[in-house]
Design a protein around this motif. Structure first.
Motif, PDB file in Angstrom:
ATOM      1  N   ASN A 124       7.495  14.270   4.232  1.00 36.65           N
ATOM      2  CA  ASN A 124       6.097  14.405   3.802  1.00 36.65           C
ATOM      3  C   ASN A 124       5.211  13.557   4.704  1.00 36.65           C
ATOM      4  OD1 ASN A 124       4.138  15.430   1.785  1.00 36.65           O
ATOM      5  ND2 ASN A 124       3.799  13.242   1.434  1.00 36.65           N
ATOM      6  N   LEU A 125       4.152  14.169   5.193  1.00 36.27           N
ATOM      7  CA  LEU A 125       3.265  13.514   6.157  1.00 36.27           C
ATOM      8  C   LEU A 125       1.849  13.471   5.605  1.00 36.27           C
ATOM      9  CD1 LEU A 125       4.582  15.401   9.327  1.00 36.27           C
ATOM     10  CD2 LEU A 125       5.274  13.136   8.517  1.00 36.27           C
ATOM     11  N   ASP A 126       1.316  12.266   5.449  1.00 34.55           N
ATOM     12  CA  ASP A 126      -0.019  12.118   4.888  1.00 34.55           C
ATOM     13  C   ASP A 126      -0.737  10.991   5.607  1.00 34.55           C
ATOM     14  OD1 ASP A 126      -2.234  12.487   3.253  1.00 34.55           O
ATOM     15  OD2 ASP A 126      -1.056  12.644   1.420  1.00 34.55           O
ATOM     16  N   SER A 127      -1.905  10.644   5.131  1.00 42.21           N
ATOM     17  CA  SER A 127      -2.683   9.608   5.797  1.00 42.21           C
ATOM     18  C   SER A 127      -3.592   8.908   4.805  1.00 42.21           C
ATOM     19  CB  SER A 127      -3.521  10.212   6.925  1.00 42.21           C
ATOM     20  OG  SER A 127      -4.308   9.218   7.546  1.00 42.21           O
ATOM     21  N   ALA A 128      -3.642   7.577   4.912  1.00 44.00           N
ATOM     22  CA  ALA A 128      -4.633   6.787   4.188  1.00 44.00           C
ATOM     23  C   ALA A 128      -5.492   6.017   5.179  1.00 44.00           C
ATOM     24  CB  ALA A 128      -3.950   5.827   3.222  1.00 44.00           C
ATOM     25  N   GLY A 129      -5.508   6.514   6.413  1.00 43.03           N
ATOM     26  CA  GLY A 129      -6.287   5.870   7.456  1.00 43.03           C
ATOM     27  C   GLY A 129      -6.506   6.827   8.596  1.00 43.03           C
ATOM     28  N   SER A 130      -6.630   6.281   9.785  1.00 42.19           N
ATOM     29  CA  SER A 130      -6.847   7.120  10.958  1.00 42.19           C
ATOM     30  C   SER A 130      -6.184   6.470  12.156  1.00 42.19           C
ATOM     31  CB  SER A 130      -8.346   7.314  11.231  1.00 42.19           C
ATOM     32  OG  SER A 130      -8.547   8.179  12.327  1.00 42.19           O
ATOM     33  N   GLY A 131      -4.976   6.920  12.459  1.00 41.34           N
ATOM     34  CA  GLY A 131      -4.276   6.421  13.629  1.00 41.34           C
ATOM     35  C   GLY A 131      -3.449   5.189  13.341  1.00 41.34           C
ATOM     36  N   ARG A 175       0.185   3.225  13.624  1.00 37.29           N
ATOM     37  CA  ARG A 175       1.581   3.633  13.475  1.00 37.29           C
ATOM     38  C   ARG A 175       1.791   4.135  12.055  1.00 37.29           C
ATOM     39  NH1 ARG A 175       3.891  -1.911  14.028  1.00 37.29           N
ATOM     40  NH2 ARG A 175       5.950  -0.957  14.014  1.00 37.29           N
ATOM     41  N   GLU A 176       2.419   5.276  11.930  1.00 35.41           N
ATOM     42  CA  GLU A 176       2.701   5.793  10.592  1.00 35.41           C
ATOM     43  C   GLU A 176       3.856   4.998   9.980  1.00 35.41           C
ATOM     44  OE1 GLU A 176       6.172   7.353  12.508  1.00 35.41           O
ATOM     45  OE2 GLU A 176       4.101   7.222  13.204  1.00 35.41           O
ATOM     46  N   ILE A 177       3.731   4.685   8.708  1.00 38.34           N
ATOM     47  CA  ILE A 177       4.749   3.896   8.029  1.00 38.34           C
ATOM     48  C   ILE A 177       5.562   4.780   7.093  1.00 38.34           C
ATOM     49  CG2 ILE A 177       3.207   3.232   6.115  1.00 38.34           C
ATOM     50  CD1 ILE A 177       4.659   0.525   6.061  1.00 38.34           C
ATOM     51  N   LEU A 178       6.860   4.549   7.065  1.00 39.71           N
ATOM     52  CA  LEU A 178       7.711   5.153   6.049  1.00 39.71           C
ATOM     53  C   LEU A 178       7.627   4.246   4.824  1.00 39.71           C
ATOM     54  CD1 LEU A 178       9.937   7.071   4.967  1.00 39.71           C
ATOM     55  CD2 LEU A 178      11.602   5.522   5.984  1.00 39.71           C
ATOM     56  N   PHE A 179       7.009   4.738   3.756  1.00 40.62           N
ATOM     57  CA  PHE A 179       6.797   3.870   2.597  1.00 40.62           C
ATOM     58  C   PHE A 179       7.452   4.396   1.329  1.00 40.62           C
ATOM     59  CE2 PHE A 179       3.413   6.910   2.665  1.00 40.62           C
ATOM     60  CZ  PHE A 179       3.080   7.169   1.342  1.00 40.62           C
ATOM     61  N   GLN A 180       8.124   5.534   1.390  1.00 43.78           N
ATOM     62  CA  GLN A 180       8.940   5.977   0.263  1.00 43.78           C
ATOM     63  C   GLN A 180      10.152   6.712   0.825  1.00 43.78           C
ATOM     64  OE1 GLN A 180       6.936   7.035  -3.683  1.00 43.78           O
ATOM     65  NE2 GLN A 180       5.466   7.884  -2.245  1.00 43.78           N
ATOM     66  N   TYR A 227       8.789  17.497  -9.718  1.00 37.93           N
ATOM     67  CA  TYR A 227       8.838  18.884 -10.175  1.00 37.93           C
ATOM     68  C   TYR A 227       9.892  19.714  -9.453  1.00 37.93           C
ATOM     69  CZ  TYR A 227       4.544  17.884 -12.680  1.00 37.93           C
ATOM     70  OH  TYR A 227       3.613  17.344 -13.539  1.00 37.93           O
ATOM     71  N   GLY A 228      10.425  19.191  -8.347  1.00 36.43           N
ATOM     72  CA  GLY A 228      11.448  19.940  -7.628  1.00 36.43           C
ATOM     73  C   GLY A 228      12.733  19.175  -7.412  1.00 36.43           C
ATOM     74  N   GLY A 229      12.713  17.876  -7.707  1.00 38.16           N
ATOM     75  CA  GLY A 229      13.908  17.074  -7.491  1.00 38.16           C
ATOM     76  C   GLY A 229      14.317  17.000  -6.033  1.00 38.16           C
ATOM     77  N   VAL A 230      13.333  17.124  -5.122  1.00 37.11           N
ATOM     78  CA  VAL A 230      13.644  17.131  -3.694  1.00 37.11           C
ATOM     79  C   VAL A 230      13.553  15.705  -3.155  1.00 37.11           C
ATOM     80  CG1 VAL A 230      13.055  18.086  -1.433  1.00 37.11           C
ATOM     81  CG2 VAL A 230      12.672  19.442  -3.507  1.00 37.11           C
ATOM     82  N   PRO A 231      14.638  15.144  -2.645  1.00 36.78           N
ATOM     83  CA  PRO A 231      14.571  13.813  -2.040  1.00 36.78           C
ATOM     84  C   PRO A 231      13.978  13.898  -0.645  1.00 36.78           C
ATOM     85  CG  PRO A 231      16.787  14.677  -1.809  1.00 36.78           C
ATOM     86  CD  PRO A 231      16.011  15.699  -2.609  1.00 36.78           C
ATOM     87  N   GLY A 232      13.444  12.793  -0.173  1.00 34.07           N
ATOM     88  CA  GLY A 232      12.857  12.865   1.153  1.00 34.07           C
ATOM     89  C   GLY A 232      12.315  11.554   1.655  1.00 34.07           C
ATOM     90  N   LEU A 233      11.512  11.666   2.696  1.00 37.22           N
ATOM     91  CA  LEU A 233      10.882  10.533   3.351  1.00 37.22           C
ATOM     92  C   LEU A 233       9.378  10.758   3.337  1.00 37.22           C
ATOM     93  CD1 LEU A 233      13.293  10.391   6.437  1.00 37.22           C
ATOM     94  CD2 LEU A 233      13.401   8.954   4.391  1.00 37.22           C
ATOM     95  N   ASP A 234       8.633   9.762   2.889  1.00 42.50           N
ATOM     96  CA  ASP A 234       7.178   9.858   2.766  1.00 42.50           C
ATOM     97  C   ASP A 234       6.552   8.943   3.811  1.00 42.50           C
ATOM     98  OD1 ASP A 234       4.769  10.681   1.783  1.00 42.50           O
ATOM     99  OD2 ASP A 234       4.871   9.567  -0.091  1.00 42.50           O
ATOM    100  N   MET A 235       5.800   9.522   4.727  1.00 35.11           N
ATOM    101  CA  MET A 235       5.247   8.777   5.850  1.00 35.11           C
ATOM    102  C   MET A 235       3.744   8.995   5.923  1.00 35.11           C
ATOM    103  SD  MET A 235       8.301  10.124   8.325  1.00 35.11           S
ATOM    104  CE  MET A 235       7.748   9.408   9.852  1.00 35.11           C
ATOM    105  N   ALA A 236       3.020   7.949   6.315  1.00 32.78           N
ATOM    106  CA  ALA A 236       1.560   8.071   6.340  1.00 32.78           C
ATOM    107  C   ALA A 236       0.958   7.054   7.299  1.00 32.78           C
ATOM    108  CB  ALA A 236       0.980   7.864   4.942  1.00 32.78           C
ATOM    109  N   TYR A 237      -0.213   7.391   7.826  1.00 35.30           N
ATOM    110  CA  TYR A 237      -1.027   6.420   8.559  1.00 35.30           C
ATOM    111  C   TYR A 237      -1.704   5.492   7.544  1.00 35.30           C
ATOM    112  CZ  TYR A 237      -0.571   9.478  12.632  1.00 35.30           C
ATOM    113  OH  TYR A 237      -0.074  10.227  13.669  1.00 35.30           O
TER     114      TYR A 237
END
Length: 862
Positions: free
Chosen positions: A229-236, A238-243, A288-298
């Protein structure tokens, strides 16, 4: 020299003389240079972005310039708000065209399948029902021809944006990153064991509607076994893996392969604790889907997040390369991961994970972390015990005498840590009391003087006074300073035990701090430097360079992330308290074993008082114009504003309220800073003044957060009525039918209006809400009304049909049974911004950013 016969001084022990006070600046300068040369450079270190001209020599690599060019084209569409032509038509066609370009370049071994999903549904988003109709997803499946594997990798980002924002960082940057990753993989001749589903998500800002639509309704949803999952709470930046995961530690085995790791368990625990005012699609896929993963964001430059300043020109090209390299490596690895064929067989619990300056990643399971924490704690206590014993032997003092001193010093250390916290909190309370909170919002360096300096004062003042009072103690200065370090270590060990017992995985921070102190202690014991104060101090300094570097690195990342967030966290809490607590916690780790070394300098009290004077100086700076928190464009103060018309009807059909006004929702603590400008609009009233008498204050609240902020929001009546672009929302009672006797009744409604509406439902005269056609959660859990329903639609603008079932046991249906309020929000209509609204926006200072639209609110009794 004569000694009291009660004591014996070992000839091998060196009685130290204190260093001259003027060496102290060099001591502090040493750590400052470490910070500037390692921490500051690595936080901002980015890979060299590849250009189109580099493509021939880098056929397997992500090309940053391609992604940037694609983002320029995407943002030329303008704000992409759900329901707008820009989002529902133009951007969807944009993706069709871009995927066609990728397909034209693709290797013959791959095949594409593109599906534009339209979906309707509802789910609970915190305390409100989140309902959607006809929202869209652009979904592309990339697979090898003839591949029958039914376990897919899902990569998700969203292309919609908030009102008025071009959405370059959030989340256009990630969307174009996905397109470039797709292109590179499809053009290669490398195997793809599992198909990859690229989900270009069309309604995340609403919030999270399109991800819910995909994972609960799309034909490929059940095949998606892992997620990026790729999202952003900023602009540019380094993207962090936070979940990560949850409960799938094998995912980190593949994240370890990325070239630019940036990940931390602390970020995951803070986010999942709800301390960050944001949410991502990751939660929807998980819940809702039980899908494991990696959550990354700026996370850097959050100042422009959700504003009109979130543009391509503030997004660094190097950030594309950083993220693209990582996502491409992850996509290749996970799409060929055998774990995708049976993910449940690898569900083994949580991870502890963290990077070191972006150089490498460390991860292990939560179970392993418990074992490590216990071992380190036990070894630390044993090492301290051995050290105390040797102090007794070498000093000639009895073991009980040394232990007594240790107990006293431990008590002093505990009080000192409390004093350090108290001083920092005192500054935070003072700054808020004089209406100068957020003074560091733009100038982050002010935090050093406002909060780090008083923490150092608190940590060092009492030890300095104690050592001065006991300077004739037969236990040498060096040993007494060591006892202060041992006391701090004991405090940290207690903290490790507490955090580990309550399953806080971020206890690894404290563990690392204790571990490096043990290393320093063991080195000193083995080399016998513990007998020689200055050699002992040198060993401590050397052994603490790495932990100091790491903890200040994480502290800086946390500050660069949290500071912009304080500008949109609401006015209910003092943000300076957050910063004070954060600085105190990190100071325990990066300064706790360094501050005692101050005691080796002459005029220790003067040195400590210099930090106190520095604190006072910084407070003076912060309360003057130099501490003004905002700057136009780069770090603006945020407001949301609705120019609205509200009409409240009585049960007999008459109107009790019919007025226009401006609803102002300040998003940070400095509520009064623009008060004079806002008052030029008209007489201000707190929204909370209307909440006792009216359902949800009788206001066009946009979502449930607005209701929580009612105490700090303003309603300003005005004479001019807003010009609404289309017809007001129309609520029609189509019919009522009896259910199981005369005391139960079903109300059938039809609602038409703009693509963003809110529906408020309350019961009157002892009626009970039995059921409705919205999400059933609130009914099932017997939550008391009134209830909040957020509704939006994309392409499908047909009327919303809904039913509400009500029971009355103490009165008849001749009296009002239901109260329903409808808020209409024209959030993407430029005509509404230019006619009338602009005059009110012009009243706000230049340093503000106002997200504004026109709206209506109307309520009825049934």
């Amino acid at each position: 020299m004569q000694f009291n016969s009660k004591y014996h001084i070992d000839v091998d022990f060196e009685v130290p003389k204190k260093l001259q006070w003027y060496y102290a600046p060099a001591f502090f300068g040493f750590w400052f240079v470490i910070y500037l040369s390692l921490v500051n450079t690595q936080i901002n270190h980015m890979p060299k972005p590849l250009l189109r001209t580099d493509e021939a020599s880098h056929p397997r690599d992500f090309i940053a310039q391609r992604a940037e060019d694609t983002l320029i084209e995407l943002t030329r569409i303008g704000p992409r708000v759900v329901g707008s032509i820009a989002n529902e038509v133009t951007t969807v066609q944009f993706f069709r065209d871009e995927v066609a370009k990728v397909q034209a370049e693709a290797n013959d071994r791959f095949e594409f399948e593109l599906d534009v999903q339209q979906a309707s549904g509802a789910y609970m988003h915190w305390t409100m029902v989140n309902m959607y109709q006809g929202i869209q997803n652009v979904v592309v499946k990339l697979s090898e021809k003839g591949n029958t594997n039914e376990n897919y990798l899902l990569i998700n980002s969203h292309y919609d944006s908030v009102t008025g924002s071009p959405g370059a960082g959030d989340d256009g940057s990630m969307v174009v990153t996905m397109l470039e990753v797709m292109r590179v993989i499809a053009k290669s001749d490398e195997p793809l064991a599992h198909p990859i589903v690229f989900l270009f998500n069309g309604a995340e800002e609403n919030p999270l509607q399109a991800s819910h639509a995909f994972i609960t309704q799309h034909k490929w949803a059940k095949n998606c076994k892992a997620l990026i999952n790729l999202d952003s709470a900023g602009s540019g930046g380094r993207e962090i893996l936070f979940q990560s995961g949850p409960n799938h530690p094998w995912l980190m085995k593949y994240y370890r392969q990325v070239p630019h790791p940036f990940a931390n368990t602390l970020a995951e625990e803070i986010f999942q604790a709800g301390l960050i005012p944001s949410d991502t699609d990751f939660r929807i896929f998980r819940d809702y889907g039980g899908v494991p993963g990696l959550d990354m964001a700026y996370i850097f430059n959050g100042y422009v997040y959700h504003t009109k300043f979130d543009r391509v020109n503030v997004f660094p090209r190097a950030s594309f390369q950083h993220t693209g390299d990582n996502v491409l490596a992850l996509a290749r690895a996970l799409a060929n991961a055998p774990e995708l064929d049976d993910i449940e067989a690898h569900a083994e619990g949580h991870n502890v994970f963290y990077d070191f300056l972006g150089w490498f990643i460390i991860f292990y399971t939560a179970t392993t972390s418990i074992i490590i924490n216990v071992i380190v704690s036990v070894v630390a206590l044993l090492a301290i015990g051995i050290s105390v014993y040797f102090m007794s032997v070498r000093s000639g003092c009895s073991l009980s005498g040394v232990l007594l001193r240790f107990g006293i010093i431990l008590g002093i250390q505990l009080v000192s840590l409390a004093l350090a916290a108290g001083l920092a909190l005192l500054v935070a309370v003072f700054m808020d009391a004089v209406d100068r909170s957020l003074s560091w919002f733009t100038e982050m360096w002010l935090i050093i003087g406002l909060y780090l300096f008083p923490i150092i004062v608190g940590m060092s003042l009492l030890p300095a006074l104690y050592l001065e009072k006991t300077k004739r103690d037969p236990l040498s200065l060096g040993f007494r300073v060591q006892l202060f370090m041992h006391s701090h270590c004991v405090c940290l060990v207690i903290l490790i035990i507490v955090l580990t017992s309550i399953s806080i995985r971020s206890a690894y921070f404290i563990m690392l701090c204790v571990l490096f102190d043990i290393v320093a202690l063991v080195v000193n014991l083995v080399t016998k430097w513990h007998r020689k104060a200055y050699w002992f101090a040198i060993a401590v300094m050397i052994c603490h360079i790495l932990p100091f570097t790491y903890f200040t690195y994480i502290c800086t990342v946390a500050l660069k992330t949290l500071i912009p967030m304080q500008g949109r966290s609401g006015g209910s809490s003092n943000p300076d308290l957050t910063i004070a607590i954060l600085m105190w916690l990190f100071s325990l780790m990066f300064a706790g074993f360094i501050v005692p070394l101050i005691m080796f300098f002459r005029k220790t009290r003067t040195i400590v008082l210099c930090f106190l004077a520095g604190t006072i100086l910084f407070i003076i700076i912060a309360v003057t114009d130099a501490g003004f928190p905002y700057q136009p464009k780069t770090s603006a103060q945020r407001y949301s504003l609705i120019y609205a018309h509200r009409i409240l009807h009585n049960a007999d059909g008459t109107t009790r309220t019919d007025e226009s006004g401006v609803y102002v929702y300040p998003q940070d603590r400095r509520l009064s800073i623009a008060e004079d400008e806002i008052k030029t609009i008209g007489q201000t009233h707190k929204v909370s003044e209307f909440c006792e008498e009216e359902m949800f204050c009788g206001m066009p609240l946009y979502n449930h957060r607005w209701h929580k902020a009612r105490e700090y929001s303003l309603w300003i009546p005005v004479n001019e009525q807003p010009q609404i672009p289309t017809a007001y929302p129309t609520l029609t009672l189509q019919e009522t039918t009896e259910l199981d006797g005369s005391m139960q009744r079903r109300f059938n409604f039809s609602l038409e209006g703009p693509d963003h509406m809110t529906i408020f439902v309350n019961v009157k005269n002892n009626a009970k809400l039995l059921d409705w056609s919205f999400n059933e959660t609130l009914i099932r859990e017997n939550e008391p009304p009134p209830h909040f329903v957020y509704f939006s639609y994309g392409l499908d603008n047909s009327a919303l049909e809904f039913t509400i079932d009500v029971e009355k046991t103490t009165s008849t249906f001749d009296t009002p049974t239901l109260e329903i309020g409808i808020g209409g929000h024209w959030v993407h209509h430029e005509i509404a911004r230019s006619q009338g609204l602009g005059a009110y926006l012009d009243r706000f200072p230049s340093y503000t950013y106002v997200q504004a639209w026109v709206g209506t609110y109307e309520s009825w009794y049934f």
